[in-house]
Each structure stands twice: as C-alpha cells, then as structure tokens.
Design a protein around this motif. Structure first.
Motif, PDB file in Angstrom:
ATOM      1  N   SER A  23      98.941   9.183   1.611  1.00 38.09           N
ATOM      2  CA  SER A  23      97.538   8.938   1.249  1.00 38.09           C
ATOM      3  C   SER A  23      97.009   9.915   0.199  1.00 38.09           C
ATOM      4  N   SER A  45      89.055   9.241   5.496  1.00 45.23           N
ATOM      5  CA  SER A  45      89.483   9.522   4.128  1.00 45.23           C
ATOM      6  C   SER A  45      88.388  10.337   3.452  1.00 45.23           C
ATOM      7  N   ASN A  99     102.473  12.689   9.698  1.00 49.81           N
ATOM      8  CA  ASN A  99     102.901  13.372   8.480  1.00 49.81           C
ATOM      9  C   ASN A  99     103.143  12.375   7.349  1.00 49.81           C
ATOM     10  N   ILE A 158     101.424  20.140   5.933  1.00 53.73           N
ATOM     11  CA  ILE A 158     101.413  19.608   7.298  1.00 53.73           C
ATOM     12  C   ILE A 158     102.551  20.260   8.066  1.00 53.73           C
ATOM     13  N   VAL A 208      92.462  12.708   0.646  1.00 50.16           N
ATOM     14  CA  VAL A 208      93.524  12.553   1.636  1.00 50.16           C
ATOM     15  C   VAL A 208      92.946  11.923   2.905  1.00 50.16           C
ATOM     16  N   SER A 209      93.763  11.098   3.581  1.00 54.60           N
ATOM     17  CA  SER A 209      93.370  10.492   4.861  1.00 54.60           C
ATOM     18  C   SER A 209      93.952  11.320   5.998  1.00 54.60           C
ATOM     19  N   THR A 210      93.107  11.694   6.961  1.00 59.73           N
ATOM     20  CA  THR A 210      93.537  12.521   8.095  1.00 59.73           C
ATOM     21  C   THR A 210      92.927  11.971   9.384  1.00 59.73           C
ATOM     22  N   ILE A 238      97.231  20.787   9.673  1.00 58.32           N
ATOM     23  CA  ILE A 238      97.027  20.221   8.338  1.00 58.32           C
ATOM     24  C   ILE A 238      96.152  21.196   7.548  1.00 58.32           C
ATOM     25  N   TRP A 271      90.900   7.130  11.571  1.00 58.12           N
ATOM     26  CA  TRP A 271      91.221   8.097  10.508  1.00 58.12           C
ATOM     27  C   TRP A 271      90.063   8.194   9.515  1.00 58.12           C
ATOM     28  N   VAL A 282      99.779  10.818   6.163  1.00 59.35           N
ATOM     29  CA  VAL A 282      98.950  11.752   5.386  1.00 59.35           C
ATOM     30  C   VAL A 282      99.527  11.944   3.994  1.00 59.35           C
TER      31      VAL A 282
END
Length: 520
Positions: A513, A359, A507, A494, A369-371, A407, A357, A510
């Motif tokens: 975060s 950030s 979801n 999302i 945001v972390s994705t 997202i 992931w 995210v």
C-alpha cells in the motif's frame, strides 16, 4: 481493445468514457508457465479511481501456457479526465507492470425543468454491531444442539423415573396379574409351564416388594426358610399352614417349569386360588409401619433422590464435557489447532488483520500507507548537530520494535539537496536495529518500485530480541522500505514475530500500500 505492456501481462477496459458513478470493467491478463505463482494487485491501487469490486481470478487456458484473467470494477464520482495508473503484477520472481490507461468521467445532465426536486433527508442513526455473529454461528449452534439433546435425555429419564415412582402398589399389581392369568386361557391350552411360571412369579414379586427383596432370585427352599424366620421373629404374622400351602404350590411350579411335569387342570386352578389366598393373608400379616419406620423410609427416599440428582448432574456434566471436547476435536481436525485457538481465544494480530484499516498520509515529504491502526507521532527534539543537516524529522509508530508487532514511518527533510547512497543504507539500517536492542541480524536488499513509480530499496531479514512482556528471546522478521524522494528521506519499517502467520499477511498488505505523494 487490450493495451499490451509486456509479453506476459496486458490490461484493458470495457469503456474509456462513462458517466459519474458508472462501473468500468478493468481486466488484467497474465500469461505464464503452469505452476507459476501469480499475484495480482489488491486494495485501492487504482487511485484516483476507486475499486468497488474485485472479482475472482478466471483461468482461460491450461494447455501450453497458463492464462489468468483478473477483473476489477472501478469508478469515480467526480467528472473529468483520469488516468488508471500502472498496476504491478508479480509472476514468480518477476515484477511486471501494465500500461496506464486514460479514461473520461462525464457529468450526468439533469433537466431541472422536468426533474422534481426534493428536500434533503435527515441523517438516521444506525445501530452498529461490532460482533460478527455469522462468523461464529456454527461454533455456537453445534454445541448448543448437542447439549440440548443431552438435557432432553436427562429430563426424559427423570420423567420416566417419576412415572416409575407412581407405579401400582404391590397388592393391586398382584391381583391384576392373577386376573390377566385367568384371561390368558393357558390352562385350556395346557401350557402348564408358562402358566405356573407366571403364577409363581406373581407370588414371588409380591413377597419381593413387601417382605423379602431377594424373593425373585431365591430358590423355593430359601424363600420358605426366610418366611419362617420372619414369622418366628414376629416381623410377619403369617400362619404356618399358609406358608406350607405356598411351599406346595411353588414346588409344583418348579416341577412344571424345570421337569416339564403337567398337573391336571383342577390342580392348576386350585393352586391359583391358593396363591391369591397367600397374597391376601400375607397382606393382612404385614404389620403397619411404626412412625420411626416411616421416618426412616422418608429419609431413605430423600437420600435416594439426592443421590439420583447428583448422579444426573455428574452424567450431564460428563456428557456436556464430552460434547464440547468432541466438537472442539472435530474443528481442530478439520481446521487445525491454531485456527480453533485463535478464533476462540482471540489473537492480537489476527484482530488487526481482520479489522478496519486506515489509509493515511504521514510526515513530509508525505508517505501514504494503509495500516490496521493509526500511527502515533513520536515526538523528539533534534540535536544541534542534526539541525545543521535536517529541516524536519517526523516518526509515526505503532507497537514496539522488540515486541510482537511494530510499524514505523519516518520522514526527513534536508536543509540542502543531498543524494542518498543506497549502497550504504543496509549497513546503516542494521546499526540502527542494533542500537534498539536487536542482535544476530540477517538482511537482504533489493531494488524496489511502488505502483506510482517511486524508486527505492527494500531491506528485509530477521533478528533476535528479548520480548519485554514475556522476558524471553524472540526471533523477529522485518521489512524496510527506504526512499529519497522530493529532496527528503522516507523509511517504512515493519517488524513482527517470525511465527506469526497473521503478521506476515499484515506486512505484505502494508508494503503493497505504500505510495509517495508528489507535493508539487
């Protein structure tokens, strides 16, 4: 000493002053009724400190109240005064926060007059492996072991068949059987039934392998009749007297075996000599095979080998199929069909969930945001009407709103300070979804607060849309966070397939975060 933030949650550290890189033990204790779901914070929610280890939840008391203890190891690699931010804990339908805690990170004093200095070592390349072989070890090992057993069985059977092919010739085998009969001393023991049984079988087996392949199961009369026919046709050059002698011995053997008649010892020895004579004369009476017969026998042998090989291949294939089927069936019974399918064939959102992931901070006012993937900027020009209101508008997306997973992070900056009416936000969000092809939209809205204290609204629900890939109608879930921080507007959305269990976990991760940075 623990600092109590609310009656049901308290947090504390083992030390408020440590050296750079040393671990601080941060503990959260939650008290609630038994059976209540408790969700502790996960991920890097302790910024500016870093989480280096998250320990398993420990149950302290199960009598009247359920007490759970969650411990984290956190650290910081720069000296200074830091504050561990408030941590959000979900207990049932309640959202509780711990108090923030101040800690001090101290420099490590190094005496350069005593400590030797060394050259900085160069970087070394490390081979990167993107395949998690340990995860699939048992999936590969079990079928391989079972298939290996099947192969060993088939090859072992092949070797047995080859050994059988190299068996003793019929004549030598008959002579060996007669010698073993002489050494058995069955006559002296007056075991005439067994003696004549072995004696007649020796003659029958020889004739069965050399002349008539049904000699073993034929009666004495049927066997003698067959030998007479072979003699008359010229296939067998055997004297009629020899056939008559064989007949007399076989008749005597039948009487000994089935009527329990006991011949005298001398008769038994004479009959043994007759059988040896019959075998010798039969061997001489069998004509040498012609070249055509030899070729026919070779073709027959090759055809037989070909059929045997095909049979082994079929048996091996069926066995391998059964092994794989049983292995898959066992895993499906234990882990479930979806687990097996997703691990063998792969699943796009599962790979996103379990991958690395990222950030990142997007737009202005900034949203962190972390994705699972980097969001890409969606460039578009503001209209003249929008330029009158907005100073800037940035959107960063991954996927498609009407696809399997989506997202989007949108930030807006107004020309003049304005207040966002959160009561109208859900209605505007529904209209925006409808404009992008969604229908039958349901929604709920709740107040929302990030761990950093940014307040906004959370909108969530479901909608229907036509999937552009499968061309079928798909039911999606969505979650939307909306903020109006620092004179701007921030939206995080999302969307995913309602039946996708992995997307639900993405979801949650995210949403938890999301944080808004203070640009001041």
């Amino acid at each position: 000493m623990f600092q109590v933030s609310k009656a049901q949650v308290k947090a504390g550290v083992d030390s408020t002053s440590v050296k750079i890189g040393a671990a601080i033990s941060y503990q959260i204790e939650a008290t609630t009724d038994p059976g209540t779901i408790v969700v502790f914070p996960e991920g890097q929610t302790f910024s500016p400190l870093e989480v280096i280890e998250s320990l398993a939840i420990d149950t302290l008391d199960k009598t009247n109240k359920l007490k759970l203890l969650k411990e984290y190891k956190i650290t910081q690699f720069d000296s200074g005064q830091y504050t561990i931010p408030r941590q959000k804990v979900l207990i049932g339908d309640q959202t509780l926060f711990t108090d923030s805690i101040a800690v001090e990170i101290n420099d490590v004093v190094v005496d350069t007059t005593k400590q030797k200095m060394f050259e900085i070592k160069p970087l070394e390349e490390v081979e990167v492996s993107f395949f998690n072989w340990k995860k699939y070890l048992w999936w590969i090992l079990v079928p391989l072991v079972l298939i290996s057993l099947v192969v060993l069985f088939l090859f072992g059977k092949k070797k047995i068949d080859e050994r059988k092919a190299k068996k003793i010739p019929p004549y030598e085998k008959a002579m060996l059987s007669l010698r073993e009969l002489d050494e058995s001393h069955l006559i002296e023991q007056e075991s005439f039934k067994e003696y004549y049984s072995r004696l007649s079988d020796t003659a029958r087996k020889y004739i069965d392998e050399e002349i008539y392949d049904h000699a073993m199961e034929s009666t004495t009369d049927e066997l003698i009749l067959k030998l007479d026919e072979e003699t008359k046709s010229g296939t067998l050059n055997l004297d009629t007297h020899t056939i008559e002698e064989l007949k007399m011995v076989l008749k005597t053997a039948d009487m000994a075996k089935f009527a329990n008649i006991k011949p005298d010892i001398q008769t038994a020895k004479t009959d043994r000599t007759v059988i040896e004579k019959v075998i010798n004369e039969t061997k001489e009476a069998i004509p040498e095979p012609t070249e055509e017969e030899l070729l026919a026998d070779e073709e027959y042998r090759l055809e037989k080998e070909r059929k045997a090989k095909i049979k082994r291949i079929i048996i091996g294939s069926v066995a391998a199929f059964l092994v794989i089927t049983i292995t898959l069936g066992s895993f499906i019974a234990i882990k479930g069909y979806d687990f097996v399918k997703d691990n063998l064939l792969g699943h796009p959102t599962k790979e996103l969930l379990e991958g690395d992931w990222i950030s990142s901070t997007y737009g202005f006012p900034p949203v962190t945001v972390s994705t699972p993937k980097v969001l890409l900027r969606n460039n578009f020009q503001l209209t003249e009407e929008q330029k009158q209101i907005l100073k800037g508008n940035e959107t960063f997306i991954y996927g498609s709103l009407i696809g399997n997973f989506y997202i989007a992070v949108t930030t807006m900056q107004y020309n003049q300070q304005r207040k966002v009416d959160f009561e109208k936000v859900p209605e505007l969000a529904v209209k925006a979804l409808e404009q992008q092809g969604a229908k039958n939209i349901t929604f709920k809205s709740d107040e929302y607060e990030t761990l950093g204290g940014a307040k906004g609204v959370k909108i969530y629900g479901e909608y229907e849309a036509v999937n552009p890939i499968t061309k079928t109608e798909q039911r999606n879930e969505y979650s939307m966070l909306i903020f109006a921080e620092q004179g701007g507007f921030q939206q995080i959305m999302i969307s995913y397939d309602v039946n996708d269990q992995y997307a639900k976990k993405i979801n949650e991760r995210v949403i938890n975060s999301v944080e808004l940075k203070n640009v001041e």
